[in-house]
Design a protein around this motif. Structure first.
Motif, PDB file in Angstrom:
ATOM      1  N   PRO A 149       0.813  -1.222   0.000  1.00 23.48           N
ATOM      2  CA  PRO A 149       0.000   0.000   0.000  1.00 23.48           C
ATOM      3  C   PRO A 149       0.846   1.272   0.000  1.00 23.48           C
ATOM      4  CG  PRO A 149      -0.803  -1.558   1.637  1.00 23.48           C
ATOM      5  CD  PRO A 149       0.530  -2.060   1.175  1.00 23.48           C
ATOM      6  N   GLY A 150       0.395   2.214  -0.777  1.00 27.63           N
ATOM      7  CA  GLY A 150       1.057   3.506  -0.819  1.00 27.63           C
ATOM      8  C   GLY A 150       0.330   4.526   0.034  1.00 27.63           C
ATOM      9  N   ALA A 151       0.816   5.753   0.005  1.00 29.84           N
ATOM     10  CA  ALA A 151       0.159   6.835   0.732  1.00 29.84           C
ATOM     11  C   ALA A 151      -1.210   7.115   0.111  1.00 29.84           C
ATOM     12  CB  ALA A 151       1.023   8.092   0.667  1.00 29.84           C
ATOM     13  N   SER A 152      -2.104   7.615   0.942  1.00 31.69           N
ATOM     14  CA  SER A 152      -3.441   8.021   0.489  1.00 31.69           C
ATOM     15  C   SER A 152      -4.184   6.888  -0.212  1.00 31.69           C
ATOM     16  CB  SER A 152      -3.336   9.236  -0.443  1.00 31.69           C
ATOM     17  OG  SER A 152      -2.726  10.323   0.214  1.00 31.69           O
ATOM     18  N   SER A 153      -4.089   5.686   0.335  1.00 34.88           N
ATOM     19  CA  SER A 153      -4.743   4.528  -0.283  1.00 34.88           C
ATOM     20  C   SER A 153      -5.798   3.898   0.629  1.00 34.88           C
ATOM     21  CB  SER A 153      -3.695   3.468  -0.637  1.00 34.88           C
ATOM     22  OG  SER A 153      -3.087   2.938   0.541  1.00 34.88           O
ATOM     23  N   LEU A 154      -6.215   4.642   1.634  1.00 34.13           N
ATOM     24  CA  LEU A 154      -7.131   4.092   2.635  1.00 34.13           C
ATOM     25  C   LEU A 154      -8.568   4.590   2.406  1.00 34.13           C
ATOM     26  CD1 LEU A 154      -4.775   4.766   5.647  1.00 34.13           C
ATOM     27  CD2 LEU A 154      -5.134   2.584   4.494  1.00 34.13           C
ATOM     28  N   PRO A 155      -9.553   3.744   2.737  1.00 33.96           N
ATOM     29  CA  PRO A 155      -9.474   2.432   3.393  1.00 33.96           C
ATOM     30  C   PRO A 155      -9.366   1.242   2.438  1.00 33.96           C
ATOM     31  CG  PRO A 155     -11.743   3.131   3.292  1.00 33.96           C
ATOM     32  CD  PRO A 155     -10.941   4.246   2.677  1.00 33.96           C
ATOM     33  N   THR A 156      -9.403   1.505   1.131  1.00 30.40           N
ATOM     34  CA  THR A 156      -9.449   0.410   0.165  1.00 30.40           C
ATOM     35  C   THR A 156      -8.282  -0.562   0.309  1.00 30.40           C
ATOM     36  OG1 THR A 156     -10.812   1.473  -1.526  1.00 30.40           O
ATOM     37  CG2 THR A 156      -9.199  -0.126  -2.293  1.00 30.40           C
ATOM     38  N   SER A 157      -7.056  -0.037   0.486  1.00 28.62           N
ATOM     39  CA  SER A 157      -5.907  -0.940   0.538  1.00 28.62           C
ATOM     40  C   SER A 157      -6.015  -1.917   1.704  1.00 28.62           C
ATOM     41  CB  SER A 157      -4.599  -0.154   0.614  1.00 28.62           C
ATOM     42  OG  SER A 157      -4.557   0.671   1.763  1.00 28.62           O
ATOM     43  N   VAL A 158      -6.614  -1.474   2.800  1.00 27.29           N
ATOM     44  CA  VAL A 158      -6.755  -2.357   3.963  1.00 27.29           C
ATOM     45  C   VAL A 158      -7.845  -3.399   3.735  1.00 27.29           C
ATOM     46  CG1 VAL A 158      -7.436  -2.438   6.398  1.00 27.29           C
ATOM     47  CG2 VAL A 158      -5.822  -0.698   5.607  1.00 27.29           C
TER      48      VAL A 158
END
Length: 259
Positions: A149-158
């Motif tokens: 996961p990169g920066a500004s990827s929440l909440p989808t990356s989780v």
């Protein structure tokens, strides 16, 4: 190659557009009965017409929400009542939600997990008794970026990373029942969300120009088509992938930083 899908029944969530719709079309072309499940009645109707026009097969349309246990149970029940069996489940429902940690409110976390993770859990649990009858296949649609996961990827990356863990654990638990469970990690694939970004950021350029913009940093040089993702999913749920389970396949043109 004969994928061995003739006469099997597949239920696809988020089946009214994008990857879900194209997956339904490919599976129907291969002889499977298809059930498309989504919230939008009009979009589902249009999708059913498109499936009929392209494949000659009638799709079963079920309107519902993956966050509703009642809707999920009803969808599975209608599938079995109509076709007498359920062999394939594609947990595809979900949209991208990406922001910095500090700007994501708690209710957004709950909504995202309920849609993407628990939606897959609800449908898998409801489908399990029928998948066990003949063996079957589940594909959970996640995101390749969730592996690193990169920066500004929440909440989808989780929520997508949790979907990957769910896939691996389910594959171990259900193998004895002849049920294979895999996931596809989606990257930049043409969708309503991507098209909206195109029209907003580059309204004067063609889709082809936007898709091949070097700024996307996709090694294969372009945004993918939904049909390309659908064909990988169709392979994974088919007899041609009979010895494939517990794995993740990136469909992202090489964008992910990990395998």
């Amino acid at each position: 190659m004969n994928l061995g899908l003739q006469g099997k029944t597949a239920l696809i969530t988020g089946g009214s557009k994008g990857i879900g719709l194209h997956t339904a079309i490919v599976l129907a072309e291969e002889g499977a009965n298809v059930v498309i499940f989504a919230r939008g009645e009009d979009e589902l109707g249009c999708a059913a017409v498109q499936i009929k026009e392209q494949t000659g097969k009638e799709a079963l349309v079920v309107i519902g929400d993956v966050t509703s246990a009642e809707d999920v149970e009803r969808a599975v029940r209608q599938t079995v009542e109509t076709f007498g069996r359920l062999d394939i489940l594609v947990n595809n429902a979900g949209t991208s939600a990406a922001a910095p940690f500090q700007s994501v409110e708690l209710d957004k976390w709950q909504q995202d997990l309920d849609l993407k993770l628990f939606g897959a859990i609800r449908f898998s649990r409801a489908a399990l008794p029928y998948l066990r009858q003949r063996g079957g296949a589940i594909v959970n649609v996640t995101a390749s970026g969730a592996k690193t996961p990169g920066a500004s990827s929440l909440p989808t990356s989780v929520s997508r990373a949790a979907g990957m863990a769910l896939t691996k654990a389910m594959s171990r638990d259900l193998a004895a029942d002849g049920i294979r469970v895999n996931t596809v990690g989606i990257g930049l694939i043409r969708s309503h969300q991507i098209e909206a970004k195109w029209k907003q950021s580059a309204p004067d350029s063609s889709w082809e120009t936007f898709a091949r913009d070097p700024g996307h940093r996709i090694p294969l040089g372009r945004i993918g088509d939904a049909d390309e993702a659908a064909r990988v999913i169709a392979f994974l749920v088919s007899d041609a992938a009979s010895y494939v389970t517990g794995t993740s396949v990136n469909i992202d043109g090489g964008l992910a930083a990990s395998l």
